[in-house]
Structures are given as structure tokens and as C-alpha cells.
Design an enzyme around this catalytic site. Structure first.
Site, mmCIF file in Angstrom:
data_model
loop_
_atom_site.group_PDB
_atom_site.id
_atom_site.type_symbol
_atom_site.label_atom_id
_atom_site.label_comp_id
_atom_site.label_asym_id
_atom_site.label_seq_id
_atom_site.Cartn_x
_atom_site.Cartn_y
_atom_site.Cartn_z
ATOM 1 N N HIS A 57 0.846 -1.208 0.000
ATOM 2 C CA HIS A 57 0.000 0.000 0.000
ATOM 3 C C HIS A 57 0.879 1.254 0.000
ATOM 4 O O HIS A 57 1.249 1.777 1.047
ATOM 5 C CB HIS A 57 -0.915 -0.013 1.237
ATOM 6 C CG HIS A 57 -2.018 0.988 1.183
ATOM 7 N ND1 HIS A 57 -3.317 0.697 1.559
ATOM 8 C CD2 HIS A 57 -2.034 2.279 0.799
ATOM 9 C CE1 HIS A 57 -4.069 1.773 1.419
ATOM 10 N NE2 HIS A 57 -3.305 2.763 0.956
ATOM 11 N N ASP A 290 1.096 2.554 3.715
ATOM 12 C CA ASP A 290 0.223 3.647 3.259
ATOM 13 C C ASP A 290 1.057 4.910 3.012
ATOM 14 O O ASP A 290 0.627 6.022 3.328
ATOM 15 C CB ASP A 290 -0.907 3.918 4.258
ATOM 16 C CG ASP A 290 -2.044 4.707 3.617
ATOM 17 O OD1 ASP A 290 -1.968 5.006 2.411
ATOM 18 O OD2 ASP A 290 -3.017 5.022 4.332
HETATM 19 O O1 DOR Z 1 -4.487 9.591 4.562
HETATM 20 C C1 DOR Z 1 -4.641 9.125 3.435
HETATM 21 N N1 DOR Z 1 -3.981 9.616 2.371
HETATM 22 N N2 DOR Z 1 -5.510 8.144 3.268
HETATM 23 C C2 DOR Z 1 -5.861 7.712 2.049
HETATM 24 O O2 DOR Z 1 -6.654 6.819 1.956
HETATM 25 C C3 DOR Z 1 -5.316 8.355 0.841
HETATM 26 C C4 DOR Z 1 -4.011 8.952 1.118
HETATM 27 C C5 DOR Z 1 -3.484 9.830 0.013
HETATM 28 O O3 DOR Z 1 -3.508 9.392 -1.153
HETATM 29 O O4 DOR Z 1 -3.024 10.932 0.325
HETATM 30 ZN ZN ZN Z 2 -6.680 4.481 2.252
#
Ligand code: DOR
Ligand code: ZN
Length: 429
Positions: A57, A290
Site C-alpha cells: 500500500h 500507506d
Molecule cells: O491519509 C490518506 N492519504 N488516506 C488515504 O486513503 C489516501 C491517502 C493519500 O492518497 O493521500
Molecule cells: Zn486508504
């Protein structure tokens, strides 16, 4: 006489405690034991050799609009310097990857600019050509925004049901961003968390899971609380991931940076939740970063205007390996969560440190932890919420047998694309 291997990593410690010479050739490990004759030998005495991590991710940004936050050069260098050899890019780019043409353009951009292995997911919306994306090589579908976030608008229930049915028919994996967003003033980390509550995340997951058609393979992204993790376990065979920021940061403990730096969706929670997530460590199937870079300037705006997201691909393994060295978690559990399970879910090749497997490896110092500071890191974001924490960073990272990162130097090669199982090569790529 020609040599038997291109390169030998000499005298490395393996996770099972053996010390061995790892001979590499043709992009793969050819032998583990006494060194084969080779063109190049790298002394790895005192280094721990681990399979390269798979971060399932990441948001690599790039394209025409977002290269100022990150691009495939800086993002993949950041991955390598953190021991990650494969990244899975999320399709909420500008514009999002809703069809084969945009997808194929993204693959070309990453092949040109990345220095690691990469997969790319397809975007799920009412306008997406899911089958076209699958045949173009999408690795999985998502993250699918069941709730709105930065660069992702929420999909409707009808669109979600339709997408699920197509994805299940293809035998592909769907990944899901679940939250419930309440109206209100988003003025602080505490307010942000209250407007995107733990119970709402769990309720959204349950609403979504109730719509899974038979046979759908589903994976919940970035669960922020034990409540959600337990709910995910109730929807087996769905799997889930937890992010380092939910394990290392909280509303109370977010370091010295402005609060906006730790604004992320789903939000960081209170200390009690963070600690309770650690209690579940053994049950968590996947850890992913993430990685969502935004610039320091964007993150210093008034809180309500700050985009959500934290850079983290480079600090994920280092922070967790420091926990291994402190004796808090087992090395084997870390490898399950950052190498084996994500690779298994995505069906992608990885090194198991056995001959014949890809030479995607990272070599770490066995004692040394370093204090994390933003100037050590390579993301274009240029800041980190983990400033001052300890991490164990690799000295060497090898991708497909290539010494892509060697003691602070990168050597640029083409990115190595990992297409999904539906890939139909048209010859146009
Ligand atoms: O905090 C986040 N940023 N959550 C997400 O789901 C998308 C991500 C982003 O692309 O900046
Ligand atoms: Zn997300």
C-alpha cells in the site's frame, strides 16, 4: 573460465542463524552456502540478510500533477533505503487509473523511473473498466474508497456491488478503505479522529462485507483499531493490514511536528488504542506503510486544510526491526507480515532466501539502530513524523540480483513490473 555467479554476498547472517555466502546470478539466488566463483564479492560480515519487503500500500504520486510531492525516482529510492524491494502503487492518482490506457501509461512511467519492483492496482469507481484494467495487468483493485479521503471520492453502494461482482468473476483481489465520515469541524488530531471514529470504520467494514459475493477475495486497508481487526477476522477469508503510524503514533504521542503532519485517514487514535493494537501483533496478517507523501508546506496549513497522509515506505521495516532488536517482537513474525503474507495475497514472486528464488534482498546491521531524522530519508516529502525514533536501516538492497542500493548510493535500472494474473500482453506496451 567464466564465473558461476555474478555476485556473492559474503558472510551474511540468515534469519535462521546460519552464516552463509549468497551467490547471485541471472537475477536469482543460485547458491547459499560456500561462495561460488563470482565477478564481484561484497563483504557482508556482520550484516543480517532478509528477503526484500513487499509494501502492498503505497501512493507513489508522480504523473504530471503530483511529482512535487513524490515521483517514482524518489519514491522507489525511499523504498530501497528502507529495505522494501516491491511496492504496490495505489491508483488514486490524478487522474485516477480507471482504464487500460491510463494504467499502461502508469506502468511505462514506473518502468522508466523506478529502481525497485512494482505492481499497480486498478481504481474502482462507477466509471472504471475493471476487466480492461485486469487485462492490462492490474495487480489488484483498490484501495477502493468506501469513504472519501484525500484524492479519493466515496463509491456508492450500487457501484460497489457491481464492482464486487466483476472482480469476483475475474478471481481478483479487492482492497477496501472503510470509514464513516461525520460532519463537523476538523481542527485537530482529536477532532479528526472523532469525525472518523473507530466504530464508524468497523460499521463501514461490516456494511461492505455484507455485500461480498461468494468467492470474492477481499482485503481491508489500514485498520486503525482492534475493534476493526476483530471484525475483519469475522469476515474471513478477508484479510487486513495495519500501518506503522497506527502502531507508533497517537493523538497524544505524535512527536514535535505540527499536528497536521500526523493527519491521515483513517486517523491516528488515542494511546490506549495504539497500545491495544500492539497487543494483537501476532494476529495481524499484513503490515503496509500507506506511504502518502505531501510536502511540509501542505502539512503546515491550518489543520482543516491539511491533506491526509504520511510518508512511511522508508521507515516501516526500520522501525519494526528496531522492535525486533529490542526483543519485543519476533523476526519471523515481522517477515510474515511484510514479506510472505502480502506476496502470497498478491501472488507475486519473492525471495525466500532459497536457491532459485529472486535475489530481492536487504542487508541490515546486526546491532546498530540509528536515530531517524528527515535528512536521512529519501522521500521528496522531506519530513517524517518519526523524527527522533530509532530505526534499523539496510546498508545494501538488492533487486532482481542488481545492487540497487549500496551504502547510500543508488544505481538506476529499469523498474521491474509485476503484472497481475489477468495480464494479456497486446504487444503495444
Ligand atoms: O491519509 C490518506 N492519504 N488516506 C488515504 O486513503 C489516501 C491517502 C493519500 O492518497 O493521500
Ligand atoms: Zn486508504
Amino acid at each position: 573460465m567464466s564465473s558461476d555467479a555474478e555476485c556473492v554476498l559474503k558472510g551474511a547472517l540468515l534469519p535462521d542463524g546460519r552464516v552463509a555466502d549468497i551467490s547471485i546470478g541471472g537475477g536469482r539466488i543460485v547458491h547459499v552456502g560456500a561462495a561460488r566463483r563470482a565477478d564481484r564479492t561484497i563483504d557482508c560480515t556482520g550484516l543480517l540478510c532478509l528477503p526484500g519487503a513487499v509494501d502492498m500500500h503505497v501512493h507513489m504520486r508522480g504523473g504530471d500533477k503530483q511529482g512535487y510531492k513524490e515521483d517514482w525516482v524518489s519514491g522507489s529510492q525511499s523504498a530501497l533505503a528502507g529495505g522494501v524491494t516491491t511496492v504496490v502503487d495505489q491508483p488514486n492518482t490524478i487522474p485516477p487509473l480507471t482504464g487500460a490506457e491510463a494504467f499502461t501509461g502508469r506502468v511505462a512511467e514506473a518502468t522508466r523511473d523506478a529502481c525497485c519492483r512494482f505492481g499497480i492496482n486498478g481504481y474502482v469507481s462507477g466509471d472504471s473498466d475493471i476487466t480492461g484494467l485486469w487485462e492490462a495487468g492490474a495487480l489488484a483493485f483498490g484501495e477502493t474508497f468506501a469513504a472519501a479521503s484525500s484524492y479519493g471520492s466515496a463509491i456508492t453502494t450500487e457501484e460497489l456491488e457491481q464492482a464486487f461482482s466483476v472482480i469476483a468473476g475475474l478471481g481478483a483481489l479487492v482492497t477496501l478503505h472503510c470509514e464513516d465520515v461525520l460532519p463537523g469541524d476538523d481542527t485537530s488530531l482529536a477532532a479528526h479522529a472523532a469525525l472518523r471514529p473507530e466504530a464508524g470504520e468497523t460499521a463501514c467494514m461490516e456494511m461492505v462485507a455484507a455485500r461480498f459475493p461468494p468467492g470474492l477475495s477481499a482485503h481491508f486497508c489500514h485498520l486503525s483499531s482492534p475493534l476493526s481487526a476483530e471484525s475483519a477476522m469475522g469476515t474471513l477469508p478477508a484479510t487486513y493490514e495495519v500501518m506503522p503510524h497506527h502502531l507508533f503514533l497517537s493523538i497524544e504521542e505524535h512527536g514535535t511536528a505540527p499536528e497536521g503532519c500526523c493527519k491521515v485517514n483513517p486517523p491516528v487514535r488515542h494511546e490506549a488504542t495504539r497500545k491495544a493494537l500492539w497487543e494483537m501483533w501476532d494476529a495481524i496478517p499484513v503490515i503496509a506503510s500507506d506511504h502518502a507523501p505531501h510536502t511540509a508546506e501542505e502539512k503546515s496549513q491550518p489543520f482543516s486544510e491539511v491533506p491526509s497522509g504520511i510518508p512511511g515506505v522508508e521507515t516501516m521495516v526500520p522501525l519494526l526491526l528496531a522492535e525486533v532488536y529490542r526483543g519485543r517482537i519476533a523476526l519471523s513474525s515481522l517477515l510474515e507480515k511484510v514479506v510472505y503474507t502480502p506476496a502470497h495475497l498478491l501472488g507475486i514472486p519473492i525471495s525466500t532466501l532459497l536457491p532459485g528464488t529472486p535475489a530481492d534482498l536487504a542487508l541490515y546491521p546486526r546491532q546498530e539502530t540509528v536515530k531517524i531524522t528527515s535528512d536521512l530519508l529519501h522521500s521528496r516529502a522531506g519530513w517524517t513524523p518519526y523524527e527522533g525514533m530509532q530505526g534499523v536501516f539496510p546498508y545494501i538492497t538488492c533487486v532482481g540480483g542488481h545492487l540497487s542500493y549500496l551504502r547510500n548510493e543508488f544505481s538506476q535500472t529499469d523498474g521491474l513490473w509485476v503484472p497481475g494474473r489477468g495480464y494479456k500482453c497486446t504487444g503495444a506496451e
